[in-house]
Design a protein around this motif. Structure first.
Motif, PDB file in Angstrom:
ATOM      1  N   GLN A 119       0.825  -1.204   0.000  1.00  6.96           N
ATOM      2  CA  GLN A 119       0.000   0.000   0.000  1.00  6.96           C
ATOM      3  C   GLN A 119       0.865   1.263   0.000  1.00  6.96           C
ATOM      4  O   GLN A 119       0.515   2.262  -0.624  1.00  6.96           O
ATOM      5  CB  GLN A 119      -0.930   0.008   1.217  1.00  6.96           C
ATOM      6  CG  GLN A 119      -1.982  -1.086   1.223  1.00  6.96           C
ATOM      7  CD  GLN A 119      -1.433  -2.423   1.695  1.00  6.96           C
ATOM      8  OE1 GLN A 119      -0.255  -2.531   2.029  1.00  6.96           O
ATOM      9  NE2 GLN A 119      -2.288  -3.436   1.747  1.00  6.96           N
ATOM     10  N   HIS A 120       1.994   1.213   0.690  1.00 11.99           N
ATOM     11  CA  HIS A 120       2.875   2.379   0.716  1.00 11.99           C
ATOM     12  C   HIS A 120       3.587   2.552  -0.624  1.00 11.99           C
ATOM     13  O   HIS A 120       3.752   3.677  -1.109  1.00 11.99           O
ATOM     14  CB  HIS A 120       3.900   2.237   1.852  1.00 11.99           C
ATOM     15  CG  HIS A 120       4.665   3.492   2.119  1.00 11.99           C
ATOM     16  ND1 HIS A 120       4.220   4.489   2.957  1.00 11.99           N
ATOM     17  CD2 HIS A 120       5.864   3.923   1.639  1.00 11.99           C
ATOM     18  CE1 HIS A 120       5.095   5.477   2.989  1.00 11.99           C
ATOM     19  NE2 HIS A 120       6.107   5.162   2.199  1.00 11.99           N
ATOM     20  N   LEU A 121       4.032   1.465  -1.219  1.00 14.44           N
ATOM     21  CA  LEU A 121       4.689   1.549  -2.520  1.00 14.44           C
ATOM     22  C   LEU A 121       3.735   2.060  -3.586  1.00 14.44           C
ATOM     23  O   LEU A 121       4.156   2.741  -4.528  1.00 14.44           O
ATOM     24  CB  LEU A 121       5.241   0.175  -2.911  1.00 14.44           C
ATOM     25  CG  LEU A 121       6.352  -0.385  -2.029  1.00 14.44           C
ATOM     26  CD1 LEU A 121       6.787  -1.754  -2.530  1.00 14.44           C
ATOM     27  CD2 LEU A 121       7.546   0.567  -1.981  1.00 14.44           C
ATOM     28  N   GLN A 122       2.457   1.753  -3.456  1.00 14.08           N
ATOM     29  CA  GLN A 122       1.490   2.281  -4.398  1.00 14.08           C
ATOM     30  C   GLN A 122       1.385   3.790  -4.285  1.00 14.08           C
ATOM     31  O   GLN A 122       1.131   4.474  -5.279  1.00 14.08           O
ATOM     32  CB  GLN A 122       0.124   1.636  -4.150  1.00 14.08           C
ATOM     33  CG  GLN A 122      -0.952   2.054  -5.128  1.00 14.08           C
ATOM     34  CD  GLN A 122      -2.279   1.381  -4.861  1.00 14.08           C
ATOM     35  OE1 GLN A 122      -2.375   0.497  -4.009  1.00 14.08           O
ATOM     36  NE2 GLN A 122      -3.319   1.795  -5.575  1.00 14.08           N
ATOM     37  N   GLY A 123       1.588   4.330  -3.098  1.00 18.14           N
ATOM     38  CA  GLY A 123       1.485   5.764  -2.916  1.00 18.14           C
ATOM     39  C   GLY A 123       2.643   6.542  -3.487  1.00 18.14           C
ATOM     40  O   GLY A 123       2.533   7.751  -3.708  1.00 18.14           O
ATOM     41  N   ILE A 124       3.801   5.900  -3.726  1.00 12.86           N
ATOM     42  CA  ILE A 124       4.974   6.605  -4.254  1.00 12.86           C
ATOM     43  C   ILE A 124       5.284   6.165  -5.683  1.00 12.86           C
ATOM     44  O   ILE A 124       6.419   6.294  -6.142  1.00 12.86           O
ATOM     45  CB  ILE A 124       6.200   6.375  -3.347  1.00 12.86           C
ATOM     46  CG1 ILE A 124       6.568   4.882  -3.296  1.00 12.86           C
ATOM     47  CG2 ILE A 124       5.942   6.891  -1.947  1.00 12.86           C
ATOM     48  CD1 ILE A 124       7.864   4.618  -2.551  1.00 12.86           C
ATOM     49  N   THR A 125       4.290   5.676  -6.401  1.00 11.46           N
ATOM     50  CA  THR A 125       4.521   5.224  -7.776  1.00 11.46           C
ATOM     51  C   THR A 125       4.970   6.363  -8.673  1.00 11.46           C
ATOM     52  O   THR A 125       5.806   6.184  -9.554  1.00 11.46           O
ATOM     53  CB  THR A 125       3.236   4.588  -8.333  1.00 11.46           C
ATOM     54  OG1 THR A 125       2.805   3.553  -7.449  1.00 11.46           O
ATOM     55  CG2 THR A 125       3.476   4.003  -9.708  1.00 11.46           C
ATOM     56  N   GLY A 126       4.426   7.549  -8.471  1.00  6.59           N
ATOM     57  CA  GLY A 126       4.773   8.683  -9.318  1.00  6.59           C
ATOM     58  C   GLY A 126       6.011   9.438  -8.893  1.00  6.59           C
ATOM     59  O   GLY A 126       6.336  10.459  -9.510  1.00  6.59           O
ATOM     60  N   VAL A 127       6.729   8.980  -7.868  1.00  5.47           N
ATOM     61  CA  VAL A 127       7.937   9.670  -7.409  1.00  5.47           C
ATOM     62  C   VAL A 127       9.075   9.395  -8.383  1.00  5.47           C
ATOM     63  O   VAL A 127       9.259   8.260  -8.856  1.00  5.47           O
ATOM     64  CB  VAL A 127       8.314   9.215  -5.989  1.00  5.47           C
ATOM     65  CG1 VAL A 127       9.626   9.842  -5.546  1.00  5.47           C
ATOM     66  CG2 VAL A 127       7.209   9.586  -5.018  1.00  5.47           C
ATOM     67  N   ARG A 128       9.868  10.413  -8.659  1.00  5.59           N
ATOM     68  CA  ARG A 128      10.948  10.269  -9.636  1.00  5.59           C
ATOM     69  C   ARG A 128      12.192   9.638  -9.013  1.00  5.59           C
ATOM     70  O   ARG A 128      12.789   8.733  -9.590  1.00  5.59           O
ATOM     71  CB  ARG A 128      11.297  11.636 -10.228  1.00  5.59           C
ATOM     72  CG  ARG A 128      12.332  11.573 -11.339  1.00  5.59           C
ATOM     73  CD  ARG A 128      12.426  12.885 -12.078  1.00  5.59           C
ATOM     74  NE  ARG A 128      13.368  12.802 -13.174  1.00  5.59           N
ATOM     75  CZ  ARG A 128      13.094  12.305 -14.376  1.00  5.59           C
ATOM     76  NH1 ARG A 128      11.893  11.825 -14.619  1.00  5.59           N
ATOM     77  NH2 ARG A 128      13.998  12.289 -15.322  1.00  5.59           N
ATOM     78  N   HIS A 129      12.620  10.094  -7.842  1.00  5.55           N
ATOM     79  CA  HIS A 129      13.820   9.573  -7.190  1.00  5.55           C
ATOM     80  C   HIS A 129      13.462   9.172  -5.754  1.00  5.55           C
ATOM     81  O   HIS A 129      12.871   9.963  -5.010  1.00  5.55           O
ATOM     82  CB  HIS A 129      14.953  10.608  -7.159  1.00  5.55           C
ATOM     83  CG  HIS A 129      15.365  11.088  -8.519  1.00  5.55           C
ATOM     84  ND1 HIS A 129      16.022  10.297  -9.428  1.00  5.55           N
ATOM     85  CD2 HIS A 129      15.204  12.294  -9.127  1.00  5.55           C
ATOM     86  CE1 HIS A 129      16.257  10.972 -10.529  1.00  5.55           C
ATOM     87  NE2 HIS A 129      15.763  12.198 -10.375  1.00  5.55           N
ATOM     88  N   VAL A 130      13.835   7.949  -5.381  1.00  6.98           N
ATOM     89  CA  VAL A 130      13.559   7.422  -4.042  1.00  6.98           C
ATOM     90  C   VAL A 130      14.884   7.078  -3.376  1.00  6.98           C
ATOM     91  O   VAL A 130      15.725   6.380  -3.965  1.00  6.98           O
ATOM     92  CB  VAL A 130      12.651   6.181  -4.096  1.00  6.98           C
ATOM     93  CG1 VAL A 130      12.448   5.605  -2.696  1.00  6.98           C
ATOM     94  CG2 VAL A 130      11.308   6.532  -4.724  1.00  6.98           C
ATOM     95  N   ILE A 131      15.087   7.570  -2.146  1.00  8.53           N
ATOM     96  CA  ILE A 131      16.262   7.263  -1.331  1.00  8.53           C
ATOM     97  C   ILE A 131      15.760   6.589  -0.064  1.00  8.53           C
ATOM     98  O   ILE A 131      14.909   7.145   0.642  1.00  8.53           O
ATOM     99  CB  ILE A 131      17.059   8.530  -0.996  1.00  8.53           C
ATOM    100  CG1 ILE A 131      17.473   9.268  -2.277  1.00  8.53           C
ATOM    101  CG2 ILE A 131      18.297   8.187  -0.177  1.00  8.53           C
ATOM    102  CD1 ILE A 131      18.148  10.599  -2.026  1.00  8.53           C
ATOM    103  N   ALA A 132      16.268   5.396   0.216  1.00  7.01           N
ATOM    104  CA  ALA A 132      15.782   4.610   1.348  1.00  7.01           C
ATOM    105  C   ALA A 132      16.908   4.351   2.330  1.00  7.01           C
ATOM    106  O   ALA A 132      18.034   4.035   1.933  1.00  7.01           O
ATOM    107  CB  ALA A 132      15.190   3.280   0.865  1.00  7.01           C
ATOM    108  N   VAL A 133      16.598   4.475   3.619  1.00  6.15           N
ATOM    109  CA  VAL A 133      17.514   4.158   4.713  1.00  6.15           C
ATOM    110  C   VAL A 133      16.830   3.102   5.571  1.00  6.15           C
ATOM    111  O   VAL A 133      15.780   3.357   6.166  1.00  6.15           O
ATOM    112  CB  VAL A 133      17.858   5.403   5.548  1.00  6.15           C
ATOM    113  CG1 VAL A 133      18.808   5.030   6.672  1.00  6.15           C
ATOM    114  CG2 VAL A 133      18.457   6.494   4.674  1.00  6.15           C
ATOM    115  N   ASN A 134      17.437   1.894   5.641  1.00  2.26           N
ATOM    116  CA  ASN A 134      16.827   0.796   6.366  1.00  2.26           C
ATOM    117  C   ASN A 134      17.908  -0.192   6.762  1.00  2.26           C
ATOM    118  O   ASN A 134      18.919  -0.334   6.067  1.00  2.26           O
ATOM    119  CB  ASN A 134      15.759   0.099   5.504  1.00  2.26           C
ATOM    120  CG  ASN A 134      14.745  -0.644   6.339  1.00  2.26           C
ATOM    121  OD1 ASN A 134      15.082  -1.553   7.087  1.00  2.26           O
ATOM    122  ND2 ASN A 134      13.489  -0.233   6.229  1.00  2.26           N
ATOM    123  N   THR A 135      17.686  -0.867   7.873  1.00  9.80           N
ATOM    124  CA  THR A 135      18.655  -1.875   8.328  1.00  9.80           C
ATOM    125  C   THR A 135      18.487  -3.211   7.616  1.00  9.80           C
ATOM    126  O   THR A 135      19.396  -4.040   7.655  1.00  9.80           O
ATOM    127  CB  THR A 135      18.502  -2.095   9.842  1.00  9.80           C
ATOM    128  OG1 THR A 135      17.143  -2.466  10.132  1.00  9.80           O
ATOM    129  CG2 THR A 135      18.852  -0.834  10.616  1.00  9.80           C
TER     130      THR A 135
END
Length: 414
Positions: free
Chosen positions: A363-379
């Motif tokens: 559901q969260h990934l569906q909300g950022i479908t139109g984002v051009r650049h994604v930067i993720a910080v996760n363990t």
């Protein structure tokens, strides 16, 4: 007597048209776009190490890192190290138009020195007119044309860099009028934005040309736009001056043009002689958290992995980003409900999305479908958000946020 073996019928797997359409769908802004061929799914393929791939493709680290994803080392070296097969991406051929039959000018906004999504859409609309008869696209804006080559620019006219800081529409209008006299283009396209539409109307008044505003459909023989809430469509033969509506044309991907610089002193001199009629104009400071998630360009988002909310607030203030979060964060009361990103929250189309501690639910990934650049910080190296991101940092968010704040303050102090 031996009986002949029966012929076994050959069963074919039923084709699911909805699944094929979903595999070919690429969302650009608010308008879905379909690829010609569906994306082939990997079968029994081991997960690739994005850090090893990026390290193998690095060809320059200073002053800005540059990557060449077509190098054999990016596929051969990494495949030998982890034992997987990685296909080599073919290089995009350079398209050069030596002697164009005519020119199509694209007057871009380029706010803050960055090529916006609307600017790329204007270039795509200009390519429709140029490719119809062997023409060339000439982009006009501040800065160099290196970033415009992959957007479809054949020639580039660089305006003075100082024009990007001051709001003086008279200068851009004078430069556009001078270019109309010097280059004699067949069409001039402007973004239908507050700044671009203002310059377009000034040029139309000065040159006595007809302006067709808000173009949503464009071809060599017809330009259309919608009115009355989409119930009516107005069509006209393409005029010389037109403004392109936002999200009406998909930006070009997989192309590489020349973007050759044109050294023209006439429009620059003419523009510098124009005195601004405004006594003073400046951009007002806006609180990023006061912007709607659907309108902002930079979003700092938090998930269940964030526990240091003081550092999260300080980082948002240092970056000038709009704060948001996942559903778990909003349910816990750390952020208001209107700051939730996802299918049950807000669908965002920001230029950059910086996610801290977000695992990446569907559901969260569906909300950022139109984002051009994604930067993720996760363990978690295998988190779905890490797979979606263009740049991943496998570390604890509580350690990265203070370090990033210190780095920003040091850079500003220098």
């Amino acid at each position: 007597m031996t009986q002949p073996s029966p012929i076994r019928p050959q069963f074919r797997r039923r084709v699911d048209p909805r699944a094929e359409r979903a595999a070919r769908t690429v969302l650009t802004g608010q308008r879905p776009r379909l690829l010609r061929q569906p994306v082939a799914a990997a079968v029994n393929e081991r997960r690739r190490d994005p850090r090893a791939l990026r390290a193998a493709a690095l060809i320059q680290s200073q002053p800005r890192p540059r990557y060449d994803w077509t190098r054999d080392a990016a596929s051969a070296g990494t495949a030998a190290a982890v034992g997987i097969a990685v296909a080599t991406v073919p290089a995009i051929p350079l398209q050069v138009i030596v002697e164009p039959a005519y020119l199509v000018l694209a007057m871009l906004d380029r706010p803050g020195g960055e090529v916006s999504e609307h600017d790329r859409q204007v270039i795509a609309a200009a390519r429709l007119l140029a490719d119809a008869g062997g023409g060339a696209v000439v982009t006009v804006c501040t800065g160099s044309g290196e970033a415009l080559a992959e957007a479809g620019s054949d020639r580039h006219v660089a305006l003075p860099d100082g024009w990007a800081d001051d709001y003086v529409p008279e200068r851009r209008a004078a430069a556009a009028s001078a270019l109309m006299t010097t280059l004699s283009p067949r069409h001039i396209l402007f973004p239908d934005s507050p700044d671009g539409a203002d310059v377009a109307r000034r040029v139309a008044t000065t040159m006595g040309e007809r302006l067709f505003a808000g173009v949503q459909g464009l071809g060599p023989d017809r330009a259309t736009r919608q009115s009355a809430g989409g119930s009516l469509e107005t069509g006209h033969r393409p005029t010389r001056l037109m403004t392109v509506a936002a999200d009406a044309f998909a930006p070009l991907d997989g192309v590489r043009h020349e973007a050759r610089p044109l050294d023209l002193a006439t429009p620059v001199i003419a523009g510098e002689e124009v005195l601004p009629r405004l006594g003073g104009a400046r951009r007002l400071a806006v609180d990023p958290d006061a912007l709607s998630l659907s309108e902002t360009d930079f979003i700092l988002s938090a998930g269940n992995g964030v526990t240091d909310w003081r550092s999260f607030a300080d980082l948002g203030e240092a970056l000038g980003a709009t704060r948001a979060g996942s559903r778990v964060v909003c349910d816990a009361g750390h952020l208001p409900r209107e700051r939730q990103v996802g299918a049950s929250g807000t669908l965002v189309s920001a230029r950059c999305y910086l996610a801290f501690g977000i695992a990446g639910a569907p559901q969260h990934l569906q909300g950022i479908t139109g984002v051009r650049h994604v930067i993720a910080v996760n363990t978690d190296l295998h988190a779905e958000m890490i797979k979606r991101a263009d740049l991943s940092i496998v570390a604890d968010a509580q350690a990265v946020m203070p370090a990033l704040i210190r780095l920003i303050r040091e850079r500003r102090h220098d």
